[in-house]
Every structure is written in structure tokens, then in C-alpha cells.
Scaffold this active site. Sequence first.
Site, PDB file in Angstrom:
ATOM      1  N   ALA A  45       0.368  -1.874  -6.624  1.00  0.00           N
ATOM      2  CA  ALA A  45      -0.589  -2.895  -7.033  1.00  0.00           C
ATOM      3  C   ALA A  45      -1.817  -2.214  -7.654  1.00  0.00           C
ATOM      4  CB  ALA A  45      -1.005  -3.726  -5.825  1.00  0.00           C
TER       5      ALA A  45
ATOM      6  N   GLN B 179      -4.923  -1.974  -6.816  1.00  0.00           N
ATOM      7  CA  GLN B 179      -5.695  -1.164  -5.865  1.00  0.00           C
ATOM      8  C   GLN B 179      -4.755  -0.376  -4.933  1.00  0.00           C
ATOM      9  OE1 GLN B 179      -8.811  -0.267  -5.439  1.00  0.00           O
ATOM     10  NE2 GLN B 179      -9.648  -1.440  -7.149  1.00  0.00           N
ATOM     11  N   SER B 180      -3.689   0.158  -5.477  1.00  0.00           N
ATOM     12  CA  SER B 180      -2.715   0.896  -4.666  1.00  0.00           C
ATOM     13  C   SER B 180      -3.301   2.191  -4.102  1.00  0.00           C
ATOM     14  CB  SER B 180      -1.497   1.223  -5.529  1.00  0.00           C
ATOM     15  OG  SER B 180      -0.667   2.172  -4.883  1.00  0.00           O
ATOM     16  N   ASN B 181      -3.248   2.318  -2.779  1.00  0.00           N
ATOM     17  CA  ASN B 181      -3.634   3.586  -2.146  1.00  0.00           C
ATOM     18  C   ASN B 181      -2.581   4.649  -2.394  1.00  0.00           C
ATOM     19  OD1 ASN B 181      -5.967   2.444  -0.657  1.00  0.00           O
ATOM     20  ND2 ASN B 181      -4.366   1.265   0.381  1.00  0.00           N
TER      21      ASN B 181
ATOM     22  N   ALA C 144      -0.733   4.969  -5.115  1.00  0.00           N
ATOM     23  CA  ALA C 144      -0.917   5.506  -6.470  1.00  0.00           C
ATOM     24  C   ALA C 144      -2.018   6.561  -6.471  1.00  0.00           C
ATOM     25  CB  ALA C 144      -1.253   4.373  -7.437  1.00  0.00           C
TER      26      ALA C 144
END
Length: 356
Positions: free
Chosen positions: A88, A90-92, A94
Site C-alpha cells: 500500500a 504507506q507500506s512499511n 516497502a
Amino acid sequence: MSVCCKVLLPLPSAVMHLARFPRVHLAHLPTPLERLDRLSAELAGPEIWIKRDDCTGLSTGGNKTRKLEFLMAEAQAVGADCVMTQGATQSNHARQTAAFAAKLGMQCHLLLEDRTGYDDVNYHHNGNVLLDVMHGATTEIRGPGLDMNAELEAVAEHRRSTGQIVYTIPGGGSNATGALGYVNCALELVAQANERSLCIDHIVHATGSAGTQAGLIVGLRAMNTGIPLLGIGVRALQEAQESNVYKLATATCEKLGCPGVVQRHDVVANTDYVGQGYGIPADDTLEAIALFAQLEGILLDPVYSGKGAAGLIDLVRKGQFTKGQRVVFLHTGGSAALFGYTHCLDRMTAADKAHV
Ligand SMILES: *Cc1c(COP(=O)(O)O)cnc(C)c1O
């Protein structure tokens, strides 16, 4: 089962010997195990402990770092010059992948899915998105509802056709390789508990792409600890979430050489705290964030750990966890996302000042 495992696993006793698998040691381990005295007193229920996987060290930390230790070792083994993953906005995951790639001198390309429809400048440019860019990753945005792992493979194939060696990591780093990181976490946590004679009655954590819960349950069952594990869902319905976790736990058992160690009933998820959907904090998410911040000085996040903690708090209030028990909350990280959610958190600070 891979050929490698068949050769290396002649005995069931080798199951928990994780050193058989390639790994890049980058996380700050072991993460602390601490007692939450003020939160426990406020809720007047069980003794609540926290396993601080928000402190894994890499680019503000989080649970994906443990998985990436094993995944990035595979990327190195195939000679990758580029890693790709998806998540997503705000992917942690990523962000931690981008940081890991920077450390290993690999390119990182990210596909980010706009799942929430938020029209907010911080959501799209601050928090994890800012850190992705700072670590030198390139990003592509996708609309909601696509098969993101298929999108990822399509972009990777295109890059391969230009001669790059691309290693793709599924969303959340959740495959049997990534789950090894949480088998290892189970070993680590149980060793810490044994050292201080802490008898754990339950472990609770946020569950999403399933790798954390799958790895933990494999480790807990393979060691025959008898400790029950509860995943608090952040997206899928209960049946889908539990079957995703079970499927991945089964694959992880295969990889380790202990087929059958996890049974379907070992996998338990409660998905009552999702609220309106993935990435949208509910009122009880914001209350949980406020309680941890104001009673314990600990930062949760609005997408995962805030919902996991909301589940824990509600189940304590409902008497599912009671006085005399010891419950460990696994903090899976995510605080970097707070800076992408200022539009929701302003609401929280006004509503929850009473807890100061
Ligand atoms: C990804 C993530 C989770 C969920 O872990 P899964 O292994 O995807 O189930 C929980 N908390 C945070 C902060 C995360 O980034």
C-alpha cells in the site's frame, strides 16, 4: 520442498536449526521484551508484556526486517542487482525493503497501491513514502483492486528483458522464506521468557499478509511450547485470513522439514477490529494509539499495530484475558506511517487528552 532442504534435513531434530538457511544479519536482535506496567494497571486485567519488534533497527524498524534478512540473502544468492516489491502507499514493508537494498547496494523499485483513496499530501508524500525516496527507491503507483503480485511480476519481466537481474518479493515479504524470520522470532521470544521465568499465556499481534503469524505459529508448535497465538486482522475476513496463514504455515513447515506440525485449529485470527477497511483507522485504533503513547511512551501505527492493540485492549475489557495471566503483545512496528496520517491523528489528540 526444495532440493536443498531434502539433502540437508535427514532428521526431524534439525527442524529448528535455522542457520541452514542463508541470511543477511542486519536486524538489531534480540529485540527487547518489556512489561507494560501502566497499561496493565489502566486495564486492570492481565500482566501485559511487549515484544519490541518496532526496534529491529533498520530505517525506524518493524517486522519486515526479520523476513528480509532471509529474503535478501536469496536475492544476493541469485546475483540480483534490483529488488522489487509491492504494498500500500504507506507500506512499511516497502520502506524496509528500500533500506535493505540501499545497504546491500541493490536498486529497489516499488509498486504502491492506493488502497484508501485518501486525498492528503502527507499520506502521499510523507511517512514511509518519504523514506522510500530517501533510500533511493523508485516508485510506481497503482489504483486499488488489482492483483498486485501479478503487476509486480509483469514489471519485473519487462526489466529482465533489458538485462537486469530482478528479485521479486511478494507483498509483506510473506512467503516461506520470509516466514523463517518469524520462526526465528518465536525461538528468540521463548528463550527470553524462559530466561526470566515468564510463563506466557497468550501472544497477540496484528496480522496482514500472514508471514508473521505463519512463522510464529510454526516456531511455537515445532518447539511444542503450548503457547496460543492470536492474530488481529487488518484487512481480510476471518476465514480468509486464517486460511491464508494456515497455507503459508504449511509451506513453511515443508521448508523446515516438519510437515504437519501446524494444524488448522492452531491458526486463530480475530478480524473484528478492521473498521472500515485496510489503512483506515477506526476510533478504537486511535484510542489504542493514544493509550500506548500516553501511558507507555510507545508509538503504535494507524494501519497495523494500532488495530492489533485495539483488539488486545477490547479482549481484556471483555474478560477474554484476565488477571493473573501474562499476555505478550508483539509490536510489529509501523510508526513511520504516523507522519502520513496526520489528518486522522489530529482527531485523536483532541479526543483522547483525558489519558494524560
Ligand atoms: C506488515 C505489518 C504487519 C503484518 O504482518 P504480516 O506478516 O504482513 O501479517 C503488522 N504490523 C506492521 C507495522 C506491518 O508493517
